[in-house]
Motif scaffolding. Sequence first.
Motif, PDB file in Angstrom:
ATOM      1  N   GLY A  48     -36.593  21.479  86.902  1.00 13.80           N
ATOM      2  CA  GLY A  48     -37.461  21.995  85.852  1.00 13.80           C
ATOM      3  C   GLY A  48     -38.567  22.037  85.054  1.00 13.80           C
ATOM      4  N   GLY A  49     -39.266  20.373  85.681  1.00 17.13           N
ATOM      5  CA  GLY A  49     -40.866  20.375  85.956  1.00 17.13           C
ATOM      6  C   GLY A  49     -40.197  18.679  84.781  1.00 17.13           C
ATOM      7  N   ARG A  50     -38.796  19.125  84.677  1.00 17.92           N
ATOM      8  CA  ARG A  50     -38.904  17.130  84.247  1.00 17.92           C
ATOM      9  C   ARG A  50     -37.790  16.055  85.268  1.00 17.92           C
ATOM     10  NH1 ARG A  50     -36.549  18.341  77.824  1.00 17.92           N
ATOM     11  NH2 ARG A  50     -38.384  19.714  77.291  1.00 17.92           N
ATOM     12  N   CYS A  51     -37.590  16.862  85.693  1.00 17.82           N
ATOM     13  CA  CYS A  51     -37.386  15.353  86.986  1.00 17.82           C
ATOM     14  C   CYS A  51     -36.149  14.597  86.878  1.00 17.82           C
ATOM     15  CB  CYS A  51     -38.347  14.304  87.432  1.00 17.82           C
ATOM     16  SG  CYS A  51     -38.148  13.081  88.586  1.00 17.82           S
ATOM     17  N   ILE A  92     -40.558   5.289  79.857  1.00 18.22           N
ATOM     18  CA  ILE A  92     -40.342   7.051  79.825  1.00 18.22           C
ATOM     19  C   ILE A  92     -39.267   7.615  79.355  1.00 18.22           C
ATOM     20  CG2 ILE A  92     -39.772   8.334  81.469  1.00 18.22           C
ATOM     21  CD1 ILE A  92     -41.536   6.485  83.437  1.00 18.22           C
ATOM     22  N   GLY A  93     -39.233   8.178  78.135  1.00 24.06           N
ATOM     23  CA  GLY A  93     -38.178   8.432  77.856  1.00 24.06           C
ATOM     24  C   GLY A  93     -37.340   9.927  78.439  1.00 24.06           C
ATOM     25  N   TRP A  94     -35.617   9.462  78.595  1.00 25.39           N
ATOM     26  CA  TRP A  94     -34.902  10.195  79.325  1.00 25.39           C
ATOM     27  C   TRP A  94     -33.484  10.614  78.574  1.00 25.39           C
ATOM     28  CZ3 TRP A  94     -29.974   7.828  79.590  1.00 25.39           C
ATOM     29  CH2 TRP A  94     -29.637   6.451  79.519  1.00 25.39           C
ATOM     30  N   HIS A  95     -32.828  11.441  79.377  1.00 27.25           N
ATOM     31  CA  HIS A  95     -31.345  11.938  78.463  1.00 27.25           C
ATOM     32  C   HIS A  95     -30.442  11.964  79.416  1.00 27.25           C
ATOM     33  CE1 HIS A  95     -33.913  16.080  79.523  1.00 27.25           C
ATOM     34  NE2 HIS A  95     -32.805  16.457  79.043  1.00 27.25           N
ATOM     35  N   GLU A  96     -29.283  11.971  78.903  1.00 27.38           N
ATOM     36  CA  GLU A  96     -28.054  12.530  79.939  1.00 27.38           C
ATOM     37  C   GLU A  96     -28.112  13.752  80.201  1.00 27.38           C
ATOM     38  OE1 GLU A  96     -23.748  11.764  81.377  1.00 27.38           O
ATOM     39  OE2 GLU A  96     -24.576  10.129  80.637  1.00 27.38           O
ATOM     40  N   LYS A  97     -28.381  14.851  81.041  1.00 24.95           N
ATOM     41  CA  LYS A  97     -28.139  16.225  80.418  1.00 24.95           C
ATOM     42  C   LYS A  97     -26.725  16.222  80.318  1.00 24.95           C
ATOM     43  CE  LYS A  97     -29.637  20.871  81.765  1.00 24.95           C
ATOM     44  NZ  LYS A  97     -30.402  21.620  82.612  1.00 24.95           N
ATOM     45  N   SER A 106     -40.126  14.070  78.869  1.00 28.98           N
ATOM     46  CA  SER A 106     -40.611  15.022  78.342  1.00 28.98           C
ATOM     47  C   SER A 106     -40.993  16.109  79.894  1.00 28.98           C
ATOM     48  CB  SER A 106     -41.829  14.088  78.059  1.00 28.98           C
ATOM     49  OG  SER A 106     -43.456  14.317  78.525  1.00 28.98           O
ATOM     50  N   SER A 107     -41.813  14.965  80.694  1.00 26.26           N
ATOM     51  CA  SER A 107     -42.394  16.043  82.366  1.00 26.26           C
ATOM     52  C   SER A 107     -41.821  14.876  83.268  1.00 26.26           C
ATOM     53  CB  SER A 107     -43.302  15.980  81.835  1.00 26.26           C
ATOM     54  OG  SER A 107     -44.098  16.625  83.329  1.00 26.26           O
ATOM     55  N   ALA A 108     -41.595  15.514  84.440  1.00 26.37           N
ATOM     56  CA  ALA A 108     -41.632  15.421  85.653  1.00 26.37           C
ATOM     57  C   ALA A 108     -42.972  14.614  86.184  1.00 26.37           C
ATOM     58  CB  ALA A 108     -41.257  15.964  87.069  1.00 26.37           C
ATOM     59  N   ARG A 109     -43.922  14.746  85.682  1.00 22.63           N
ATOM     60  CA  ARG A 109     -45.050  13.794  85.761  1.00 22.63           C
ATOM     61  C   ARG A 109     -45.059  11.967  85.097  1.00 22.63           C
ATOM     62  NH1 ARG A 109     -49.306  16.684  87.151  1.00 22.63           N
ATOM     63  NH2 ARG A 109     -49.762  18.989  86.866  1.00 22.63           N
ATOM     64  N   ASP A 110     -44.187  11.784  83.931  1.00 21.07           N
ATOM     65  CA  ASP A 110     -43.491  10.715  84.019  1.00 21.07           C
ATOM     66  C   ASP A 110     -43.651  10.129  84.909  1.00 21.07           C
ATOM     67  OD1 ASP A 110     -44.483  11.385  81.207  1.00 21.07           O
ATOM     68  OD2 ASP A 110     -42.892  11.284  80.700  1.00 21.07           O
TER      69      ASP A 110
END
Length: 396
Positions: A48-51, A92-97, A106-110
């Motif tokens: 969804g754009g967040r990779c 790069i900030g990340w989280h476990e869904k 933030s974004s898959a662009r990261d």
Amino acid sequence: MQPTHDAIVLGAGAAGLFCAATAGQGGARALVLDHADTPGKKILISGGGRCNFTNIHTAPERYLSDNPHFARSALSRYTAQDFLALVERYGIGWHEKTLGQLFCNSSARDILGMLLAECRAGGVDLRCGHAITAVNYSDGLFRVETAQVAFAAPRLVIATGGPSIPKMGATGFAYDLARRFGLKVVQPRPALVPLTLAGEDALFRELSGVSAPVVASAGKARFREAALFTHKGLSGPAILQVSSYWRHGESIGIDFLPDKAPGWLLSAKRDRPRTQLRRVLNETLPERLALRLDELLGVAGELGSASDKSLRSAEQRLSDWRFTPNGSEGFAKAEVTAGGISTAELSSKTMEARKVPGLHAIGEAVDVTGWLGGYNFQWAWASGWAAAQAITAANL
């Protein structure tokens, strides 16, 4: 023609970029070619754009392949924790869904930005907008021609993926090239894809937009996640998961009430005899779904007036409701491709073709397909890393 590089990587997706960056930082002169105008297009739309860049529960048994053990070597040598360490090194900030799925905050662009930075650190020669017109091999060198220029290297990496999501430029190029070199290809098919319904099952299309947590099954594979009814059939994470195991002509099962203990409907009859089945179902399921199931089960009136036999039958059907899809929404909607270049042709340690020294295949191009939830990205990283180690070693 003299070598222009130590390795040519075909495909600027996740596997190709990571392989080239790793090889480049190991001292190899790596070139990446892609017909698209920009790199990493599939990366940018993923999650969804967040990779969903990996899964902390990665394990070989969560991958499909004609050889279920093939992925073990690469996955054990470059793990989800290894890639996560790289992500964290770039801040790069990340989280476990859910279920171990790791996403960018933030974004898959990261992730794409990180891969491109890694390529720069390895001195990778990245060229997009280069459609490949010919690939040949002679005298220990692979010669790759594009409309603009020709290149040569003793190592060639096929990282062009499969035909899923053709609107992003995906094709079966990897398979055509593999066959030209005499490598077998396991019949490609859409995977992680919505399934379509016809006949009596098409009655459920009227529930388009309704979702519910279920356990979906295909053969021995079972997944507990959400199922979504669509105007064409079935989708949602649970269905995408079983779609990889489903074969045309077979049925899939759905347990609509996986938390109910055996005999729950007879207990409801005893405790609430004046209640109707649809009211009991609606306590757990969305109203429209509860009504449709009630209609099809045919348990009329109050539970107290229904026979125990009819209630046992209804309970059994609700725990394993059979759907027989008439197909899927195909490569256009498939997140990945199952099948691909046969693992029997490749070394599990180096991803190198046994018949063609110097030829490697990685990522989605290979007959290794992961579950939904970051597993296919982890295969891209692990298989790309494995091939890069071989490329680096060859230059020592």
